[in-house]
Design a protein around this motif. Structure first.
Motif, PDB file in Angstrom:
ATOM      1  N   ARG A   1       0.802  -1.218   0.000  1.00  0.00           N
ATOM      2  CA  ARG A   1       0.000   0.000   0.000  1.00  0.00           C
ATOM      3  C   ARG A   1       0.841   1.277   0.000  1.00  0.00           C
ATOM      4  N   TRP A   2       1.772   1.396   0.959  1.00  0.00           N
ATOM      5  CA  TRP A   2       2.465   2.670   1.148  1.00  0.00           C
ATOM      6  C   TRP A   2       3.957   2.436   1.415  1.00  0.00           C
ATOM      7  N   CYS A   3       4.729   3.513   1.275  1.00  0.00           N
ATOM      8  CA  CYS A   3       6.142   3.449   1.651  1.00  0.00           C
ATOM      9  C   CYS A   3       6.619   4.829   2.074  1.00  0.00           C
ATOM     10  N   VAL A   4       7.680   4.856   2.874  1.00  0.00           N
ATOM     11  CA  VAL A   4       8.431   6.079   3.170  1.00  0.00           C
ATOM     12  C   VAL A   4       9.894   5.788   2.856  1.00  0.00           C
ATOM     13  N   MET A   5      10.629   6.840   2.518  1.00  0.00           N
ATOM     14  CA  MET A   5      11.981   6.622   2.019  1.00  0.00           C
ATOM     15  C   MET A   5      12.927   7.691   2.552  1.00  0.00           C
ATOM     16  N   SER A   6      14.092   7.264   3.018  1.00  0.00           N
ATOM     17  CA  SER A   6      15.154   8.196   3.399  1.00  0.00           C
ATOM     18  C   SER A   6      16.292   8.048   2.403  1.00  0.00           C
ATOM     19  N   LEU A   7      16.742   9.171   1.880  1.00  0.00           N
ATOM     20  CA  LEU A   7      17.778   9.185   0.847  1.00  0.00           C
ATOM     21  C   LEU A   7      18.965   9.996   1.356  1.00  0.00           C
ATOM     22  N   THR A   8      20.125   9.342   1.431  1.00  0.00           N
ATOM     23  CA  THR A   8      21.355  10.016   1.847  1.00  0.00           C
ATOM     24  C   THR A   8      22.235  10.189   0.620  1.00  0.00           C
ATOM     25  N   LEU A   9      22.643  11.428   0.363  1.00  0.00           N
ATOM     26  CA  LEU A   9      23.371  11.774  -0.860  1.00  0.00           C
ATOM     27  C   LEU A   9      24.697  12.444  -0.533  1.00  0.00           C
ATOM     28  N   PRO A  10      25.742  12.139  -1.296  1.00  0.00           N
ATOM     29  CA  PRO A  10      27.009  12.858  -1.099  1.00  0.00           C
ATOM     30  C   PRO A  10      26.945  14.300  -1.592  1.00  0.00           C
ATOM     31  N   GLU A  11      26.041  14.572  -2.553  1.00  0.00           N
ATOM     32  CA  GLU A  11      25.849  15.928  -3.057  1.00  0.00           C
ATOM     33  C   GLU A  11      24.447  16.045  -3.630  1.00  0.00           C
ATOM     34  N   ALA A  12      23.955  17.281  -3.729  1.00  0.00           N
ATOM     35  CA  ALA A  12      22.595  17.520  -4.199  1.00  0.00           C
ATOM     36  C   ALA A  12      22.580  17.614  -5.723  1.00  0.00           C
ATOM     37  N   ASP A  13      22.738  16.486  -6.379  1.00  0.00           N
ATOM     38  CA  ASP A  13      22.764  16.406  -7.834  1.00  0.00           C
ATOM     39  C   ASP A  13      21.336  16.198  -8.341  1.00  0.00           C
ATOM     40  N   GLY A  14      20.736  17.266  -8.853  1.00  0.00           N
ATOM     41  CA  GLY A  14      19.353  17.199  -9.280  1.00  0.00           C
ATOM     42  C   GLY A  14      19.104  16.197 -10.389  1.00  0.00           C
ATOM     43  N   ASP A  15      20.025  16.099 -11.351  1.00  0.00           N
ATOM     44  CA  ASP A  15      19.845  15.149 -12.456  1.00  0.00           C
ATOM     45  C   ASP A  15      19.862  13.716 -11.934  1.00  0.00           C
ATOM     46  N   TRP A  16      20.780  13.424 -11.005  1.00  0.00           N
ATOM     47  CA  TRP A  16      20.848  12.073 -10.434  1.00  0.00           C
ATOM     48  C   TRP A  16      19.563  11.754  -9.678  1.00  0.00           C
ATOM     49  N   VAL A  17      19.095  12.695  -8.856  1.00  0.00           N
ATOM     50  CA  VAL A  17      17.880  12.455  -8.070  1.00  0.00           C
ATOM     51  C   VAL A  17      16.671  12.296  -8.986  1.00  0.00           C
ATOM     52  N   ALA A  18      16.616  13.069 -10.073  1.00  0.00           N
ATOM     53  CA  ALA A  18      15.502  12.944 -11.009  1.00  0.00           C
ATOM     54  C   ALA A  18      15.446  11.538 -11.602  1.00  0.00           C
ATOM     55  N   ALA A  19      16.601  11.010 -12.009  1.00  0.00           N
ATOM     56  CA  ALA A  19      16.634   9.660 -12.570  1.00  0.00           C
ATOM     57  C   ALA A  19      16.312   8.619 -11.502  1.00  0.00           C
ATOM     58  N   PHE A  20      16.875   8.775 -10.308  1.00  0.00           N
ATOM     59  CA  PHE A  20      16.572   7.880  -9.191  1.00  0.00           C
ATOM     60  C   PHE A  20      15.072   7.860  -8.924  1.00  0.00           C
ATOM     61  N   ALA A  21      14.473   9.033  -8.829  1.00  0.00           N
ATOM     62  CA  ALA A  21      13.039   9.128  -8.543  1.00  0.00           C
ATOM     63  C   ALA A  21      12.210   8.507  -9.653  1.00  0.00           C
ATOM     64  N   SER A  22      12.673   8.626 -10.892  1.00  0.00           N
ATOM     65  CA  SER A  22      11.947   8.031 -12.007  1.00  0.00           C
ATOM     66  C   SER A  22      11.829   6.522 -11.843  1.00  0.00           C
ATOM     67  N   GLY A  23      12.944   5.865 -11.488  1.00  0.00           N
ATOM     68  CA  GLY A  23      12.899   4.419 -11.275  1.00  0.00           C
ATOM     69  C   GLY A  23      12.078   4.044 -10.070  1.00  0.00           C
ATOM     70  N   PHE A  24      12.186   4.814  -8.987  1.00  0.00           N
ATOM     71  CA  PHE A  24      11.434   4.540  -7.766  1.00  0.00           C
ATOM     72  C   PHE A  24       9.936   4.688  -8.021  1.00  0.00           C
ATOM     73  N   HIS A  25       9.533   5.814  -8.622  1.00  0.00           N
ATOM     74  CA  HIS A  25       8.114   6.066  -8.854  1.00  0.00           C
ATOM     75  C   HIS A  25       7.516   5.099  -9.867  1.00  0.00           C
ATOM     76  N   ALA A  26       8.308   4.678 -10.851  1.00  0.00           N
ATOM     77  CA  ALA A  26       7.790   3.727 -11.841  1.00  0.00           C
ATOM     78  C   ALA A  26       7.382   2.424 -11.175  1.00  0.00           C
ATOM     79  N   LEU A  27       8.200   1.928 -10.231  1.00  0.00           N
ATOM     80  CA  LEU A  27       7.834   0.700  -9.528  1.00  0.00           C
ATOM     81  C   LEU A  27       6.674   0.951  -8.572  1.00  0.00           C
ATOM     82  N   CYS A  28       6.600   2.135  -7.979  1.00  0.00           N
ATOM     83  CA  CYS A  28       5.426   2.475  -7.172  1.00  0.00           C
ATOM     84  C   CYS A  28       4.157   2.315  -7.999  1.00  0.00           C
ATOM     85  N   ARG A  29       4.176   2.829  -9.212  1.00  0.00           N
ATOM     86  CA  ARG A  29       2.968   2.773 -10.053  1.00  0.00           C
ATOM     87  C   ARG A  29       2.600   1.342 -10.407  1.00  0.00           C
ATOM     88  N   THR A  30       3.571   0.527 -10.766  1.00  0.00           N
ATOM     89  CA  THR A  30       3.251  -0.835 -11.212  1.00  0.00           C
ATOM     90  C   THR A  30       2.833  -1.736 -10.059  1.00  0.00           C
TER      91      THR A  30
END
Length: 317
Positions: free
Chosen positions: A84-113
Motif C-alpha cells: 500500500r504505502w512506503c516512506v523513504m530516506s535518501l542520503t546523498l554525497p551531493e545535491a545532484d538534481g539530475d541524479w535524483v531525477a533519474a533515481f526518482a523516475s525508477g522509484f516512482h515507476a515501480l510504485c505505479r506498477t
C-alpha cells in the motif's frame, strides 16, 4: 545545487491522496496520515541499501531507485501482503538534481506498477544510501510466515535462481548492457507480490530469497523446526547463468548467491497443483526443489559456512 527541501518538492512529491489510496495526508507534513482497510492487519518492513554493499555506486540511478524499493517490497510478498504505502530516506554525497531525477523516475515507476504510494521521507547528506519502509495489508488469518512448515511438506521456489549473483558478477566484469537478462535480474528485481497473495491459504511457510537459498532456507527451518532435503539438480537456473558461470558456478550462484528475490515456500503435497495453477495465471513457474523432514539438518548439498550473504558473519544456525 538544490536544498534537500527542493529535492523533495521537485522529485519526491507530491504523493496522491484520497480514499482510493488510503492517504489522508502525504508528503509535506511531519507525518503521513494513513487509513488502513478496516479488518486487515498492517504489515511493515524496512530495508537499507548502501552503495557498494547492496548495489554498485556506479549503477544507473533509475535502477538504484527501482532496486531500493523492490527489495523492501519483496518482504511484503513473502508475507502474502498487498502493498500500500512506503516512506523513504535518501542520503546523498551531493545535491545532484539530475541524479535524483533519474533515481526518482525508477522509484516512482515501480510504485505505479505495484500500487504503492510514497507518503513521506527524508533527504540528508552523507555516503550514498537509501532506506525504504514499506507498509501493506493482509487479512488476519491469511499472513504467510516463516513458521508453519511440517515434515513432508514440499519446498518450492518461484521463478528462477542465481540471476542476481550472476548479474552482479557480470557487472564487476565490465558488462554494462542493461538488456542482458542476468544484469536485469540483479539491477531490476521484480518483487513477487501477486505470487504471495496467490499462495495465501496454500503455503505453510514462506520467505523471500535475498541472502541466498541456503541461508534463507536456514531461517525458514529455524522458525519451523526440523530439517530439509534439497535436490540441487532440480534448481531452476536463470537464463544465461550456465553460459556465464559454468555449470558448477551456476549451481553455487543459485544455492548461495542471493539477490534473487524469489519466494521460497513450503507446501503440503495436496496443495501443490493448486499452487502451480494459481501461479500459472501469473505466468510464473513454481518448482519443487526438495522437502522438509522431522530430523534436523540439511542433506542433498555440501555444507559450507556461511551458506549465503551475511553483513556480520558469526555463528550460523
Amino acid at each position: 545545487m538544490h536544498s534537500e527541501f527542493e529535492l523533495i518538492t521537485r522529485y519526491l512529491a507530491p504523493a496522491p491522496t484520497g480514499t482510493e489510496t488510503g492517504v489522508a495526508l502525504g508528503v509535506g507534513d511531519d507525518c503521513a496520515l494513513l487509513d488502513p482497510t478496516p479488518g486487515e492487519r498492517l504489515v511493515v518492513s524496512v530495508d537499507t541499501s548502501v552503495a557498494d554493499v547492496h548495489f554498485p555506486a556506479s549503477a544507473p540511478p533509475d535502477a538504484i531507485g527501482h532496486r531500493a524499493l523492490a527489495v523492501s517490497l519483496s518482504d511484503l510478498a513473502a508475507m502474502g501482503a498487498r502493498a500500500r504505502w512506503c516512506v523513504m530516506s535518501l542520503t546523498l554525497p551531493e545535491a545532484d538534481g539530475d541524479w535524483v531525477a533519474a533515481f526518482a523516475s525508477g522509484f516512482h515507476a515501480l510504485c505505479r506498477t505495484t500500487g504503492v504510494v510514497l507518503t513521506g521521507g527524508d533527504v540528508s547528506r552523507g555516503e550514498l544510501a537509501v532506506g525504504v519502509t514499506v507498509m501493506g495489508e493482509v487479512p488476519p488469518a491469511a499472513a504467510l510466515t516463516r513458521a508453519g512448515a511440517r515434515p513432508g511438506d514440499y519446498l518450492a521456489v518461484t521463478g528462477c535462481l542465481g540471476g542476481g549473483a550472476g548479474g552482479l558478477s557480470r557487472w564487476w566484469e565490465g558488462d554494462r548492457d542493461l538488456a542482458s537478462p542476468l544484469l536485469r535480474r540483479y539491477l531490476l528485481p521484480q518483487p513477487r507480490l501477486a505470487a504471495g497473495v496467490a499462495l495465501r491459504g496454500l503455503a505453510s511457510s514462506a520467505i523471500d530469497i535475498s541472502d541466498g537459498l541456503l541461508a534463507d532456507l536456514g531461517h525458514l527451518r529455524q522458525a519451523s523446526g526440523g530439517g530439509a532435503v534439497l535436490t540441487p539438480d532440480a534448481l531452476p537456473l536463470a537464463e544465461g547463468l550456465v553460459k556465464a558461470l559454468g555449470e558448477q558456478g551456476a549451481r553455487q550462484a543459485a544455492l548461495r548467491g542471493g539477490d534473487d528475490y524469489e519466494l521460497l515456500v513450503s507446501l503440503p503435497p495436496e496443495c501443490l497443483e493448486e499452487a502451480r495453477h494459481r501461479l500459472a495465471a501469473l505466468e510464473l513457474p513454481l518448482t519443487v526443489i526438495g522437502h522438509l523432514t522431522s530430523e534436523p539438518g540439511l542433506s542433498g548439498v555440501e555444507a559450507s559456512s556461511p551458506p549465503g550473504w551475511q553483513h556480520f558473519p558469526g555463528e550460523t544456525p
